[in-house]
Scaffold this active site. Structure first.
Site, short mmCIF file in Angstrom:
data_model
loop_
_atom_site.label_atom_id
_atom_site.label_comp_id
_atom_site.label_asym_id
_atom_site.label_seq_id
_atom_site.Cartn_x
_atom_site.Cartn_y
_atom_site.Cartn_z
N ASP A 161 0.53 -1.28 0.38
CA ASP A 161 0.51 -0.32 0.39
C ASP A 161 0.19 1.03 0.37
O ASP A 161 1.66 1.48 0.49
CB ASP A 161 -1.00 0.09 1.14
CG ASP A 161 -1.78 1.76 1.42
OD1 ASP A 161 -2.38 1.43 0.54
OD2 ASP A 161 -2.07 1.92 2.18
N GLU A 217 1.88 -0.67 -5.48
CA GLU A 217 1.50 0.73 -5.09
C GLU A 217 1.70 1.81 -5.85
O GLU A 217 2.81 2.24 -4.42
CB GLU A 217 -0.42 0.83 -4.39
CG GLU A 217 -0.87 2.15 -4.74
CD GLU A 217 -2.02 1.92 -4.00
OE1 GLU A 217 -3.49 2.80 -3.73
OE2 GLU A 217 -1.50 1.95 -2.81
#
Length: 708
Positions: free
Chosen positions: A338, A375
């Site tokens: 993330d 990401e």
């Protein structure tokens, strides 16, 4: 019950609580602590039977590591750390508070309540549990499915089965996920990507539903208390969360499905200075977090109040130890990171050209067979899609694929060239340093944003239920409501929306790269226009399995698309298409771009159509086929494509129409033997926002018997 034990010097490695032949060794890093106590208690009667072992730095400290070995402890011991030191938040950034009991960063299990119940100890006393180390994996081994052959399915563990329509015996849990394995097998995906499953406090949300006043929850879980411990509330038996998670991994592996974890290393649930101190802040705040060098305020590249100091050697070691533990002890197959761009910032927050943390993950020998997916951006505007890392192992969520497909499918003209680049594997982003099409994780939707059904039903977000006056969530959705905002009973609009969903699914599954789906998109899940449902632990976020029956035609379409991709390697090439040079004959080119007429692609600023011919130029061994894909991105106009030759070189091939997103199921996707033939030179009609796919069928020449 009285705890009787003996203590010894212990050793500084490994960190955390470790079973040794003579007892349990406890080791904690804290560079600036003045004194450290290990707090122990019984699992069943914690408050009544609790004690503290004061560590003598002359005996129990090696460098910056505090350690002690404790023998004769009964099973089920919980433990935490009480640390004394300076409290100087505005000068040194140190934040010691000896009134708190802190969680060991290496704790493998927490004292966690059932879902939705208050975490009463958070910020006061947060304890780890020493779990039973033995687990019988029954020979389970990693599947090692090649990344290029993967089809990823992103899901929320609770939301996947908690709705009563799931008909699971253990809804909202790892075990409930296991019950749905037959569905996942029938769908055809190769990997589940689980949204955060490490411990977090879902009750720490400060927002309320504006209509009911109900406190909302931190449903998604992007607020980690721990980088190790599986969330006990996701276990049907909260006393054995590690075993239940392992049971789920083992069952998925037996079904041929890998497990990828969404890991949040960019920040923690401690937030800014006004957040709870549960672990890192009270252990060594300026080591674990990025602080402004002058004010000691938290640097906030995560948008969540703090940012982990990922490239400090101590934090790097913690992250690597966590990743190795999940692979070695929990048998996971990969990780999605993330806001991974934060992994590339230095201790002042500057962007590094070759971040040690990013390189360590890619080069670690234990992780050599795992999938690593970034990401490739953060909340401070750093956007690294295509250049997050030059290392060939790093794959990335391809945000440009998402945006270009959305633009083409919301009627924006002039996107044919950009879409062609995405369909061909995004060579503009990934064709360097040995990278391949599979470095691109292609997606149109994810947990963050509209669902696929909402993407064609809403032009504007509707996040009012989040309690922030609709200020939260992205305003740049590149969506189009197809003519009416929200639900509609208009049959024409319903058909257009369904056509657009199926066309986008076809683009996703027939493009080079690795496709990622979001759970429920395959049968039309809606979030009622909410594009930031992080706090919605209710039917906005839960999967309604009744839709799988209501929209069974759409589900069938996804299943057959996935099967088509898995059956034909031409859609999951290992290498990029070769760029043809002047004079290269069409028969040797693996992809040919077309427009409404063969050989005449329209790359103009007004173009809204695209067609391409995928060719199997390998020897004719019956392993694959050619495909001709036609796309109409115009919102209102029907177009006609002229069908080219199958380009097999034999001139005796014929086309068969296997996909037409304008047709109702089952006519929208036919098996090759049932599909109608389409003659070379025929005009094929495409409805607005439609897709038609032709597959070649070789016609073998008739062999005439010789007369004797």
């Amino acid at each position: 019950m009285k705890i009787e034990f003996s203590t010894f010097q212990g050793i500084p490695q490994p960190l955390g609580a470790t079973f040794m032949p003579s007892g349990i060794n406890f080791a904690l890093f804290s560079r600036h602590a003045r004194s450290v106590s290990l707090v122990l208690g019984l699992k069943e009667d914690f408050e009544a039977a609790r004690l503290a072992i004061q560590l003598d730095p002359k005996l129990h400290k090696t460098g910056d590591i505090w350690h002690v070995l404790v023998s004769d402890l009964p099973p089920g011991i919980r433990y935490g750390w009480r640390i004394s030191g300076p409290y100087e938040p505005e000068t040194s950034g140190l934040a010691y508070d000896s009134s708190l009991i802190l969680l060991d960063p290496y704790a493998k299990e927490l004292r966690s309540p059932r879902w939705g119940q208050p975490h009463s100890g958070t910020g006061k006393q947060t304890f780890g549990l020493i779990p039973d180390e033995f687990y019988d994996w029954e020979g389970d081994r990693p599947l090692n499915i090649p990344l290029q052959d993967s089809i990823i399915y992103e899901m929320h563990v609770r939301g996947f089965t908690v709705h009563k329509s799931s008909r699971c015996s253990f809804p909202g849990t790892f075990r409930g996920l296991t019950e749905k394995i037959p569905y996942l097998q029938a769908l055809g995906i190769t990997a589940v990507e689980l949204m955060p499953v490490t411990e977090f406090d879902e009750t720490d949300c400060v927002f309320h539903n504006p209509e009911t006043g109900e406190q909302l929850k931190n449903y998604w879980g992007y607020n980690p208390l721990s980088f190790f411990a599986p969330k006990a509330a996701y276990s049907s038996d909260s006393s054995h969360p590690l075993h239940e998670f392992r049971d789920t991994v083992k069952a998925l592996h037996r079904a041929g499905i890998e497990v990828i974890l969404d890991m949040v290393f960019n920040h923690t649930s401690e937030g800014g200075w006004n957040g709870p101190t549960t672990s890192f802040r009270g252990i060594d705040n300026p080591i674990y977090y990025l602080l402004d060098p002058w004010t000691k305020a938290y640097l906030n590249f995560s948008g969540c109040g703090n940012t982990c100091n990922c490239n400090h050697p101590i934090v790097r070691s913690l992250i690597m130890d966590a990743l190795r533990w999940w692979v070695i002890e929990m048998h996971v197959d990969g990780f999605r990171f993330d806001l991974a761009s934060i992994l590339g910032r230095d201790q002042q927050g500057h962007v590094l050209s070759n971040p040690p943390m990013v390189e360590m993950i890619a080069e670690d020998p234990v992780l050599a067979d795992t999938k690593i997916i970034a990401e490739a951006w953060d909340a401070a505007g750093l956007y690294q899609v295509g250049h997050f890392s030059d290392h060939h192992r790093w794959a990335e969520w391809n945000g440009k694929f998402r945006d270009d497909v959305r633009r083409f499918m919301n009627g924006t003209p002039g996107l044919s060239g950009a879409l062609a680049t995405r369909i061909a594997g995004s060579s503009d982003l990934y064709q360097h340093n040995g990278r391949r099409p599979c470095n691109s994780i292609n997606f149109i939707t994810s947990h963050d944003g509209f669902t696929l059904a909402d993407l064609v039903s809403y032009s504007e977000k509707d996040n009012r239920a989040n309690g922030e006056d609709n200020r939260d969530g992205d305003n740049h959705n590149l969506s189009w409501n197809s003519g009416v905002e929200g639900p509609t009973n208009d049959p024409a609009l319903q058909r257009l929306r369904l056509r657009r969903v199926k066309t986008m699914a076809a683009i996703l599954l027939l493009s080079q790269g690795v496709p990622m789906l979001v759970a429920g998109d395959e049968f039309g899940r809606t979030q009622q226009g909410n594009n930031n449902a992080w706090c919605q632990d209710n039917e906005i976020s839960w999967i309604d399995w009744r839709l799988a029956e209501k929209n069974k035609g759409l589900l069938r379409f996804f299943q057959k698309l996935i099967r088509l991709r898995r059956d034909h390697a031409i859609f999951r090439r290992a290498e990029f298409f070769e760029i043809s040079s002047t004079g290269t004959p069409p028969s040797s080119q693996e992809i040919l771009w077309h427009g409404l007429q063969p050989g005449e692609p329209d790359w103009s600023d007004q173009s809204s159509t695209l067609a391409f011919l995928l060719k199997d130029i390998t020897p004719d061994d019956g392993t694959d086929a050619n495909f001709f894909v036609m796309l109409n991105g115009q919102p209102e106009e029907t177009v006609f494509f002229t069908v080219p030759d199958t380009a097999t070189g034999t001139h005796n091939g014929v086309w068969k129409k296997i996909i037409d997103t304008n047709l109702d199921a089952p006519g929208d996707f036919l098996d090759l033997r049932q599909a109608p033939r389409i003659a070379v030179g025929a005009a094929v009609k495409l409805a607005p926002m439609g897709c038609v796919v032709l597959q070649s069928e070789e016609v073998k020449p008739v062999r005439r018997r010789k007369k004797i």
